[in-house]
Design a protein around this motif. Structure first.
Motif, PDB file in Angstrom:
ATOM      1  N   THR A   1     -10.320  -3.302 -91.366  1.00  0.00           N
ATOM      2  CA  THR A   1      -9.317  -4.257 -91.824  1.00  0.00           C
ATOM      3  C   THR A   1      -8.248  -4.867 -90.689  1.00  0.00           C
ATOM      4  O   THR A   1      -8.134  -6.038 -90.512  1.00  0.00           O
ATOM      5  CB  THR A   1      -8.328  -3.513 -92.926  1.00  0.00           C
ATOM      6  OG1 THR A   1      -9.178  -3.111 -94.061  1.00  0.00           O
ATOM      7  CG2 THR A   1      -7.312  -4.536 -93.524  1.00  0.00           C
ATOM      8  N   THR A   2      -7.711  -4.114 -89.943  1.00  0.00           N
ATOM      9  CA  THR A   2      -6.846  -4.312 -88.691  1.00  0.00           C
ATOM     10  C   THR A   2      -7.581  -5.260 -87.982  1.00  0.00           C
ATOM     11  O   THR A   2      -7.056  -6.449 -87.392  1.00  0.00           O
ATOM     12  CB  THR A   2      -6.341  -2.988 -88.335  1.00  0.00           C
ATOM     13  OG1 THR A   2      -5.619  -2.196 -89.352  1.00  0.00           O
ATOM     14  CG2 THR A   2      -4.874  -3.823 -87.168  1.00  0.00           C
TER      15      THR A   2
ATOM     16  N   ARG B   1      -0.085  -1.550 -94.041  1.00  0.00           N
ATOM     17  CA  ARG B   1      -0.725  -0.527 -93.112  1.00  0.00           C
ATOM     18  C   ARG B   1       0.157  -0.672 -91.798  1.00  0.00           C
ATOM     19  O   ARG B   1       0.246  -1.364 -91.156  1.00  0.00           O
ATOM     20  CB  ARG B   1      -2.055  -1.044 -92.731  1.00  0.00           C
ATOM     21  CG  ARG B   1      -2.899  -1.467 -93.864  1.00  0.00           C
ATOM     22  CD  ARG B   1      -4.360  -1.038 -93.801  1.00  0.00           C
ATOM     23  NE  ARG B   1      -5.048  -1.347 -95.007  1.00  0.00           N
ATOM     24  CZ  ARG B   1      -6.217  -1.154 -95.270  1.00  0.00           C
ATOM     25  NH1 ARG B   1      -6.778  -0.646 -94.570  1.00  0.00           N
ATOM     26  NH2 ARG B   1      -6.526  -1.209 -96.651  1.00  0.00           N
TER      27      ARG B   1
END
Ligand code: ADP
Length: 509
Positions: A116-117, A348
């Motif tokens: 995701t990052t 996050r």
């Protein structure tokens, strides 16, 4: 689009259904069938889609693709039997949406952690070069400036949604689509990303997980390596901008070779690493309360990088992103300038900055394992206090509650226990179970462990206790949009609430 046009990649002309109706959509759920749809029936893990063929026809399906020979001759509309209809879904959807992946450069990111990052940072780095970019991730979808939450519970949507989204991206003028490719979506069993025409494949790392689905570690690695094999899928002289294929891997991962080997021979290969020898390297990594600093050396030059991201692992994610963007021609300095502005991926380790003298991070960590990992990263970053605000979901794993309290109690100076989806359980009782864990490791209720059910008030209390240099962690909600009380989801936005609370203290503006 006509049926034959959609089926031509799957079927010999001799086996084409003789009638060629206009097709209005590709659908695998009979409830979603609208008149003119092509219904794709396959045996699922729980239900057999063939049982819904009559319902799909009632709802106006114009054609059916199926796999069970028992249905031969029994479908009163044009129908085609294929060996595996689930696997056929992606190519059918790609054809129906006009192969949108062939109109852009497509980047796929796979690996156990950091997808995701890395996808998010990659889209930011590519945009630094002026490109309009689309993003398909676990947390968010994005087309250019427009960003919205991925509501589906799956990180990679089903093939028709993937292709529809790619079509929207192409029509919005995106020159890149960056896709988070989970091993489930890539596996031969699902084949959800087939037809996407990948140009760049990125591998972050692989650890043991999801083994129930993939069987063995070996199979799991192979599923992930499929992304690299898929670089060979579309390479047409008529689309020169799709001819350059690039494999980007983390050379610090012991398995990175097999990913490089899976890429077509003609693909360019680029490695990044913090420890190992690699094309793109980070050196002198320093982790502080404000973020990360390191020196980066690349085939395109060297520079000092300064990120606002927390957690050493984000150095890898940033290296992956800048390797892709620089390989695509974005100047290194511009890439870094753009990455330096990123306060984190939503929910996050997301940094909330309003000029306050303490650090505020929002993270979705909600398991003992994630707590332990996060506190180990954060604790060394300050000599001041670490303050954590969190709760535990009702009607879910009860055993974890005291463990959460215990781990937070060990690492934090102040623990504030609050609501987190109590559902139909007694809020106070959930909070007491968590607090008991903190108490067991020496926290005193009412002093170093506060029980404040109202989450908005809990956040405000944390900020009131925070001194310059402290770190306040808001955990468990991340990017989720609600808190469930009883059976009702009440809208909630943790980052926005934190900003509001800071504004009340006179910060930001
Ligand atoms: P994914 O989408 O693959 O789950 P995320 O980017 O959401 O990955 O990161 C999930 C968690 O995994 C982070 O909170 C962090 O703890 C850890 N993580 C992130 N990037 C990496 C990485 N490159 N290597 C190891 N762990 C990572």
């Amino acid at each position: 689009m006509r049926l034959h046009e959609i089926l031509k990649h799957l079927c010999e002309p001799a086996h084409m259904p003789p009638v060629n109706p206009e097709i209005a959509g590709v659908v695998y759920d009979s409830r979603a069938v609208t008149p003119g749809a092509l219904f794709v029936a396959y045996r699922g893990f729980h239900t057999d889609g063939h049982a819904y063929i009559p319902q799909a026809l009632e709802r106006g399906a114009a054609a059916v693709v199926y796999e069970d020979p028992a249905w031969d001759g029994r479908v009163p509309v044009p129908a085609l039997r294929v060996p595996n209809a689930r696997v056929a879904l992606a190519p059918l959807a790609a054809a129906f949406y006009g192969h949108p992946g062939r109109r852009m450069r497509i980047v796929g990111v796979t690996g156990t952690d950091g997808k995701t990052t890395t996808t998010f940072l990659t889209s930011v780095a590519l945009e630094a070069g002026g490109a309009i970019t689309g993003l398909m991730g676990t947390v968010d979808f994005k087309i250019g400036e427009r960003m919205w939450t991925n509501d589906s519970r799956q990180s990679t949507p089903e093939a028709p949604e993937v292709q529809a989204l790619l079509r929207d991206m192409a029509e919005a003028g995106c020159s890149y689509a960056v896709i988070e490719a989970t091993s489930h979506a890539l596996s031969a069993r699902w084949n959800r990303l087939a037809g996407s025409a990948f140009d760049i494949a990125v591998f972050t790392n692989v650890t043991q997980e999801h083994l129930d689905f993939h069987g063995t570690v070996e199979q799991y690695r192979r599923d992930k390596a499929r992304l690299f094999e898929m670089l060979a899928e579309f390479n047409d002289a008529a689309a020169p901008f799709k001819q350059r294929k690039i494999a980007v891997v983390n050379a610090d991962d012991p398995h990175h070779r097999m990913f490089l080997d899976a890429a077509p021979v003609s693909a360019e290969r680029l490695t990044y690493a913090v420890h190992a020898h690699a094309d793109v390297r980070a050196e002198d990594v320093r982790s502080t309360r404000d973020g990360l600093r390191f020196r980066v050396t690349t085939p395109w030059g060297a520079a000092d990088a300064r990120l606002r991201l927390t957690g050493d692992f984000n150095v890898w994610n940033a290296l992956a992103a800048l390797t892709v963007a620089c390989a695509e021609g974005v100047p290194l300095e511009r890439c870094l300038a753009a990455l330096e502005r990123v306060p984190g991926v939503r929910g996050r380790m997301e940094r909330i900055e309003a000029g306050q003298p303490f650090t505020v991070l929002v993270d979705y960590a909600h398991t003992p394992g994630a707590f332990e990992k996060l506190f180990r990263i954060v604790r060394p970053l300050t000599e001041g206090q670490v303050i954590a605000v969190f709760g535990s979901a009702g009607e879910r794993d009860r055993a974890k509650r005291p463990l959460q309290g215990e781990i937070a109690g060990r690492f934090c100076d102040l623990v504030i226990v609050t609501d987190e989806d109590p559902r139909l359980e007694d809020r106070a009782a959930i909070i007491a179970e968590i607090a008991a864990g903190a108490e067991a490791v020496g926290k005193r209720i009412g002093e170093t462990c506060l029980c404040i059910p109202d989450r908005a008030l809990a956040i405000r209390t944390a900020f009131a206790y925070a001194r310059p240099g402290d770190i306040v962690l808001l955990l468990g909600k991340g990017h989720e949009g609600s808190i469930i009380y009883g059976t009702t989801p009440v809208p909630w936005d943790e980052a926005a609430e934190a900003r509001r609370a800071l504004a009340e203290l006179g910060y930001g503006g």
